[in-house]
Design a protein around this motif. Structure first.
Motif, mmCIF file in Angstrom:
data_model
loop_
_atom_site.group_PDB
_atom_site.id
_atom_site.type_symbol
_atom_site.label_atom_id
_atom_site.label_comp_id
_atom_site.label_asym_id
_atom_site.label_seq_id
_atom_site.Cartn_x
_atom_site.Cartn_y
_atom_site.Cartn_z
ATOM 1 N N UNK A 1 0.849 -1.200 0.000
ATOM 2 C CA UNK A 1 0.000 0.000 0.000
ATOM 3 C C UNK A 1 0.877 1.239 0.000
ATOM 4 N N UNK A 2 1.926 1.252 0.815
ATOM 5 C CA UNK A 2 2.839 2.395 0.851
ATOM 6 C C UNK A 2 3.435 2.643 -0.543
ATOM 7 N N UNK A 3 3.908 1.580 -1.192
ATOM 8 C CA UNK A 3 4.491 1.731 -2.523
ATOM 9 C C UNK A 3 3.459 2.242 -3.529
ATOM 10 N N UNK A 4 2.234 1.753 -3.435
ATOM 11 C CA UNK A 4 1.162 2.217 -4.316
ATOM 12 C C UNK A 4 0.896 3.704 -4.104
ATOM 13 N N UNK A 5 0.821 4.114 -2.859
ATOM 14 C CA UNK A 5 0.565 5.531 -2.570
ATOM 15 C C UNK A 5 1.690 6.412 -3.091
ATOM 16 N N UNK A 6 2.915 5.936 -3.030
ATOM 17 C CA UNK A 6 4.025 6.700 -3.608
ATOM 18 C C UNK A 6 3.846 6.848 -5.120
ATOM 19 N N UNK A 7 3.404 5.790 -5.779
ATOM 20 C CA UNK A 7 3.250 5.830 -7.235
ATOM 21 C C UNK A 7 2.097 6.726 -7.680
ATOM 22 N N UNK A 8 1.017 6.748 -6.924
ATOM 23 C CA UNK A 8 -0.137 7.551 -7.348
ATOM 24 C C UNK A 8 -0.075 8.982 -6.823
ATOM 25 N N UNK A 9 1.012 9.298 -6.165
ATOM 26 C CA UNK A 9 1.292 10.670 -5.717
ATOM 27 C C UNK A 9 2.657 11.094 -6.239
ATOM 28 N N UNK A 10 2.866 11.039 -7.562
ATOM 29 C CA UNK A 10 4.202 11.354 -8.082
ATOM 30 C C UNK A 10 4.650 12.756 -7.696
ATOM 31 N N UNK A 11 5.826 12.813 -7.097
ATOM 32 C CA UNK A 11 6.387 14.098 -6.696
ATOM 33 C C UNK A 11 5.795 14.675 -5.423
ATOM 34 N N UNK A 12 4.911 13.937 -4.756
ATOM 35 C CA UNK A 12 4.253 14.456 -3.556
ATOM 36 C C UNK A 12 4.320 13.416 -2.438
ATOM 37 N N UNK B 1 6.688 6.135 -16.527
ATOM 38 C CA UNK B 1 7.826 5.241 -16.258
ATOM 39 C C UNK B 1 7.512 4.231 -15.155
ATOM 40 N N UNK B 2 6.470 4.483 -14.377
ATOM 41 C CA UNK B 2 6.084 3.584 -13.285
ATOM 42 C C UNK B 2 4.971 2.614 -13.665
ATOM 43 N N UNK B 3 4.657 2.504 -14.946
ATOM 44 C CA UNK B 3 3.557 1.625 -15.357
ATOM 45 C C UNK B 3 3.748 0.178 -14.904
ATOM 46 N N UNK B 4 4.923 -0.373 -15.139
ATOM 47 C CA UNK B 4 5.134 -1.781 -14.790
ATOM 48 C C UNK B 4 5.131 -2.014 -13.272
#
Length: 177
Positions: free
Chosen positions: A26-37, A154-157
């Motif tokens: 979940x943490x990794x997902x939240x990082x990906x869906x909040x790029x730069x934030x 770039x984070x699609x995969x």
């Protein structure tokens, strides 16, 4: 601040070595869906942890909790027929990176919405965001709604892998029907 900072580990009890846990995913997902934030990701992660603190891990559906904590900040869930709300939600997300979507018409005009459906809007937004290095995703819902979020292309995969591990069915915004 990020999950490897000593303060985060000490204050929140997050164990980064347990990277196969639902919490770590979940943490990794939240990082990906909040790029730069990263600050927003951290805030949402704390909200996620608060929401599941007393629940048995097997009783928690991560996507249900995630949708609630990111709604209209890092993602959206709208009625499938509400094209006005879809444009609004995608515009709100895009504005985080100073991107303005050219919808091919005036989305403030009711006639625009009479002649277009949500799948077409997803396609337009996907193409416009992709020009700037972002990907619009659609998450499968169990009702007559659309849900989604935006990541760096770039984070699609990594996103696909995380979504699969969390049991989240995703499609590219260009694949919405």
């Amino acid at each position: 601040m990020n999950p490897t900072d000593d303060d985060f580990d000490a204050d929140d009890g997050f164990d980064e070595s347990d990277d196969d846990s639902v919490e770590a995913r979940v943490w990794q997902l939240l990082l990906l869906i909040n790029p730069g934030d990263q600050e927003m990701a951290l805030q949402q992660f704390a909200e996620y942890r608060d929401a599941v603190v007393h629940a048995d891990e097997h009783d928690v559906e991560p996507i249900g909790v995630i949708r609630r904590i990111i709604d209209w900040r890092s993602g959206f869930r709208i009625d499938a027929q509400d094209t006005h709300a879809l444009v609004q939600a995608i515009d709100e997300l895009s504005s985080r990176w100073n991107i303005s979507i050219d919808w091919g018409g005036d989305p403030d005009d009711d006639d625009f919405h009479a002649d277009i459906d949500a799948a077409s809007l997803f396609g337009i937004a996907y193409d416009r965001l992709n020009e700037h290095g972002y990907t619009l995703w659609a998450c499968e819902t169990d009702d007559d709604s659309y849900a989604g979020w935006v990541t760096l292309t770039r984070d699609n995969e990594p996103l696909r892998e995380l979504a699969t591990a969390l049991g989240i069915n995703l499609r590219l915004g260009s694949e919405v029907t």
